[in-house]
Design a protein around this motif. Structure first.
Motif, PDB file in Angstrom:
ATOM      1  N   MET A   1      -9.278  65.598  17.140  1.00  0.00           N
ATOM      2  CA  MET A   1      -9.315  64.974  18.456  1.00  0.00           C
ATOM      3  C   MET A   1      -9.979  65.920  19.432  1.00  0.00           C
ATOM      4  O   MET A   1      -9.579  67.083  19.552  1.00  0.00           O
ATOM      5  CB  MET A   1      -7.891  64.660  18.916  1.00  0.00           C
ATOM      6  N   LYS A   2     -10.952  65.426  20.181  1.00  0.00           N
ATOM      7  CA  LYS A   2     -11.639  66.249  21.153  1.00  0.00           C
ATOM      8  C   LYS A   2     -11.029  66.008  22.514  1.00  0.00           C
ATOM      9  O   LYS A   2     -10.968  64.885  22.997  1.00  0.00           O
ATOM     10  CB  LYS A   2     -13.140  65.930  21.176  1.00  0.00           C
ATOM     11  N   SER A   3     -10.526  67.071  23.114  1.00  0.00           N
ATOM     12  CA  SER A   3      -9.909  67.003  24.429  1.00  0.00           C
ATOM     13  C   SER A   3     -10.833  67.670  25.423  1.00  0.00           C
ATOM     14  O   SER A   3     -11.771  68.358  25.042  1.00  0.00           O
ATOM     15  CB  SER A   3      -8.546  67.712  24.403  1.00  0.00           C
TER      16      SER A   3
ATOM     17  N   LEU B   1      -7.346  70.122  16.784  1.00  0.00           N
ATOM     18  CA  LEU B   1      -6.955  69.593  15.474  1.00  0.00           C
ATOM     19  C   LEU B   1      -5.537  70.026  15.109  1.00  0.00           C
ATOM     20  O   LEU B   1      -5.192  70.106  13.934  1.00  0.00           O
ATOM     21  CB  LEU B   1      -7.937  70.068  14.403  1.00  0.00           C
ATOM     22  N   THR B   2      -4.731  70.300  16.120  1.00  0.00           N
ATOM     23  CA  THR B   2      -3.362  70.755  15.893  1.00  0.00           C
ATOM     24  C   THR B   2      -2.585  69.749  15.050  1.00  0.00           C
ATOM     25  O   THR B   2      -2.534  68.553  15.367  1.00  0.00           O
ATOM     26  CB  THR B   2      -2.634  70.966  17.228  1.00  0.00           C
ATOM     27  N   ALA B   3      -1.995  70.231  13.950  1.00  0.00           N
ATOM     28  CA  ALA B   3      -1.156  69.444  13.050  1.00  0.00           C
ATOM     29  C   ALA B   3      -1.910  68.330  12.338  1.00  0.00           C
ATOM     30  O   ALA B   3      -1.294  67.457  11.731  1.00  0.00           O
ATOM     31  CB  ALA B   3       0.043  68.859  13.795  1.00  0.00           C
ATOM     32  N   ALA B   4      -3.240  68.370  12.351  1.00  0.00           N
ATOM     33  CA  ALA B   4      -4.015  67.366  11.616  1.00  0.00           C
ATOM     34  C   ALA B   4      -3.966  67.680  10.125  1.00  0.00           C
ATOM     35  O   ALA B   4      -3.698  68.809   9.705  1.00  0.00           O
ATOM     36  CB  ALA B   4      -5.447  67.346  12.108  1.00  0.00           C
TER      37      ALA B   4
ATOM     38  N   THR C   1      -4.058  71.348   8.119  1.00  0.00           N
ATOM     39  CA  THR C   1      -3.932  71.608   6.689  1.00  0.00           C
ATOM     40  C   THR C   1      -4.970  70.805   5.912  1.00  0.00           C
ATOM     41  O   THR C   1      -5.364  69.707   6.322  1.00  0.00           O
ATOM     42  CB  THR C   1      -2.525  71.249   6.177  1.00  0.00           C
ATOM     43  N   TYR C   2      -5.389  71.379   4.773  1.00  0.00           N
ATOM     44  CA  TYR C   2      -6.384  70.735   3.908  1.00  0.00           C
ATOM     45  C   TYR C   2      -6.218  71.310   2.514  1.00  0.00           C
ATOM     46  O   TYR C   2      -5.724  72.426   2.328  1.00  0.00           O
ATOM     47  CB  TYR C   2      -7.802  70.972   4.439  1.00  0.00           C
ATOM     48  N   ASP C   3      -6.612  70.530   1.514  1.00  0.00           N
ATOM     49  CA  ASP C   3      -6.385  70.908   0.120  1.00  0.00           C
ATOM     50  C   ASP C   3      -7.589  71.581  -0.531  1.00  0.00           C
ATOM     51  O   ASP C   3      -7.432  72.480  -1.359  1.00  0.00           O
ATOM     52  CB  ASP C   3      -5.996  69.676  -0.707  1.00  0.00           C
ATOM     53  N   ARG C   4      -8.794  71.127  -0.183  1.00  0.00           N
ATOM     54  CA  ARG C   4      -9.995  71.686  -0.789  1.00  0.00           C
ATOM     55  C   ARG C   4     -11.080  71.848   0.275  1.00  0.00           C
ATOM     56  O   ARG C   4     -11.047  71.176   1.306  1.00  0.00           O
ATOM     57  CB  ARG C   4     -10.530  70.805  -1.922  1.00  0.00           C
ATOM     58  N   ILE C   5     -12.019  72.731  -0.011  1.00  0.00           N
ATOM     59  CA  ILE C   5     -13.156  72.941   0.881  1.00  0.00           C
ATOM     60  C   ILE C   5     -14.439  72.584   0.143  1.00  0.00           C
ATOM     61  O   ILE C   5     -14.687  73.069  -0.973  1.00  0.00           O
ATOM     62  CB  ILE C   5     -13.226  74.409   1.354  1.00  0.00           C
ATOM     63  N   TYR C   6     -15.210  71.726   0.749  1.00  0.00           N
ATOM     64  CA  TYR C   6     -16.547  71.427   0.246  1.00  0.00           C
ATOM     65  C   TYR C   6     -17.537  72.007   1.250  1.00  0.00           C
ATOM     66  O   TYR C   6     -17.774  71.431   2.308  1.00  0.00           O
ATOM     67  CB  TYR C   6     -16.742  69.919   0.076  1.00  0.00           C
TER      68      TYR C   6
ATOM     69  N   PRO D   1      -1.787  82.437  13.806  1.00  0.00           N
ATOM     70  CA  PRO D   1      -2.070  82.969  12.466  1.00  0.00           C
ATOM     71  C   PRO D   1      -2.161  81.905  11.375  1.00  0.00           C
ATOM     72  O   PRO D   1      -2.735  82.153  10.322  1.00  0.00           O
ATOM     73  CB  PRO D   1      -0.882  83.903  12.208  1.00  0.00           C
ATOM     74  N   GLN D   2      -1.582  80.722  11.629  1.00  0.00           N
ATOM     75  CA  GLN D   2      -1.518  79.696  10.582  1.00  0.00           C
ATOM     76  C   GLN D   2      -2.866  79.334   9.974  1.00  0.00           C
ATOM     77  O   GLN D   2      -2.966  79.141   8.746  1.00  0.00           O
ATOM     78  CB  GLN D   2      -0.833  78.443  11.128  1.00  0.00           C
ATOM     79  N   PRO D   3      -3.955  79.223  10.750  1.00  0.00           N
ATOM     80  CA  PRO D   3      -5.241  78.897  10.127  1.00  0.00           C
ATOM     81  C   PRO D   3      -5.666  79.892   9.047  1.00  0.00           C
ATOM     82  O   PRO D   3      -6.294  79.497   8.057  1.00  0.00           O
ATOM     83  CB  PRO D   3      -6.215  78.917  11.317  1.00  0.00           C
ATOM     84  N   TYR D   4      -5.322  81.164   9.208  1.00  0.00           N
ATOM     85  CA  TYR D   4      -5.658  82.159   8.196  1.00  0.00           C
ATOM     86  C   TYR D   4      -4.819  81.950   6.934  1.00  0.00           C
ATOM     87  O   TYR D   4      -5.331  82.050   5.810  1.00  0.00           O
ATOM     88  CB  TYR D   4      -5.435  83.565   8.744  1.00  0.00           C
TER      89      TYR D   4
END
Length: 278
Positions: A1-3, A9-12, A36-41, A65-68
């Motif tokens: 979501m763009k604010s 993208l908090t909690a997306a 959160t995401y499962d795989r990276i392409y 720190p969560q993104p890391y």
């Protein structure tokens, strides 16, 4: 979501993250806290992804720190172990830097606040030194083998002054009765004998003179490696009055011993998990 002013993208949640670095806007704030995401392409190397996270790890000045941790988990699950480890090392560095930054106090002209600010600056300096040592020797617990390499380097470095001090005749038996004995005094006063210690250790000499044979590697191990005992430091001691290297070794051995304890303790803490990795 763009604010307004940013992309939030908090909690997306996404199963697959398909992107390139160019896909992320440069002119707005981005929040990935809780994303959160499962795989990276797309790029999966740590260097590229850390550049990406550096743009997205703050929101309104607050570090998240969560993104890391999420990136490290995804890379680990995808089999990129080395990249995942590098991400966690970078996170550990950032967390420690944040902790030091929070200690900063800006002086406002008040004496009490000024003194408190000076104390905090000293504390930050000490913590910075500790964190730098932890990073250098164990990568904050993620690469404990570094401490072994450092210990080997210390051991190798200690062998040189030990041999040089021995060659110039700056060692003596580490025994009070022997140093006061007539036999040793005779050797020590003989100007024709360059190395009285070597003469004393010569087992082919007059009976009674034989003593522990000097070995620079065993001596270095005794000085550098805690707990290890080869008997060299019990048998031999450098003299501060016989030569330049003997004088230096007298002081250097304390430095080698202290550094050996530090390196060994940090390595053991990293191996046993005592160093907090998160």
């Amino acid at each position: 979501m763009k604010s307004p002013g940013g992309l939030n993208l908090t909690a997306a949640t996404a199963s697959n993250l398909v992107d390139t670095l160019e896909a992320w806007p440069e002119d707005c704030q981005i929040s990935l806290a809780g994303f959160t995401y499962d795989r990276i392409y797309g790029p999966t190397d740590a260097q590229t992804r850390l550049v990406w996270l550096a743009k997205c790890d703050r929101w309104n000045g607050e570090f998240f720190p969560q993104p890391y941790k999420q990136l490290a988990k995804t890379l680990h699950d995808m089999g990129h172990e080395a990249d995942a480890r590098q991400v966690l090392i970078t996170l550990a560095c950032k967390l420690r830097q944040e902790a030091r930054t929070k200690l900063r106090i800006t002086p406002n002209g008040d004496l009490s606040t000024g003194l408190h600010s000076i104390w905090r600056d000293i504390l930050r300096l000490c913590l910075g030194g500790k964190d730098s040592i932890s990073l250098l020797l164990t990568a904050h617990g993620y690469k404990p083998q570094r401490s072994l390499y450092a210990l080997i380097l210390l051991f190798a470095a200690a062998t040189f002054p030990a041999q040089w001090a021995w060659d110039e005749g700056s060692f003596a038996p580490n025994s009070g009765p022997i140093l006061l004995s007539e036999g040793w005094q005779e050797l020590a006063r003989d100007d024709d004998i360059q190395n009285p210690a070597a003469e004393w250790a010569n087992r082919n000499a007059i009976p009674g003179k034989d003593w522990e044979t000097f070995n620079r590697y065993a001596y270095a191990a005794d000085v550098v490696i805690p707990i290890v005992e080869f008997g060299q430091t019990e048998a031999w001691a450098p003299s501060t009055e016989r030569g330049l290297w003997g004088y230096h070794l007298w002081w250097l051995r304390w430095g080698f011993t202290i550094l050996g304890w530090i390196v060994t303790a940090l390595g053991a803490a990293a191996l046993t998990g005592l160093i907090r990795r998160d």
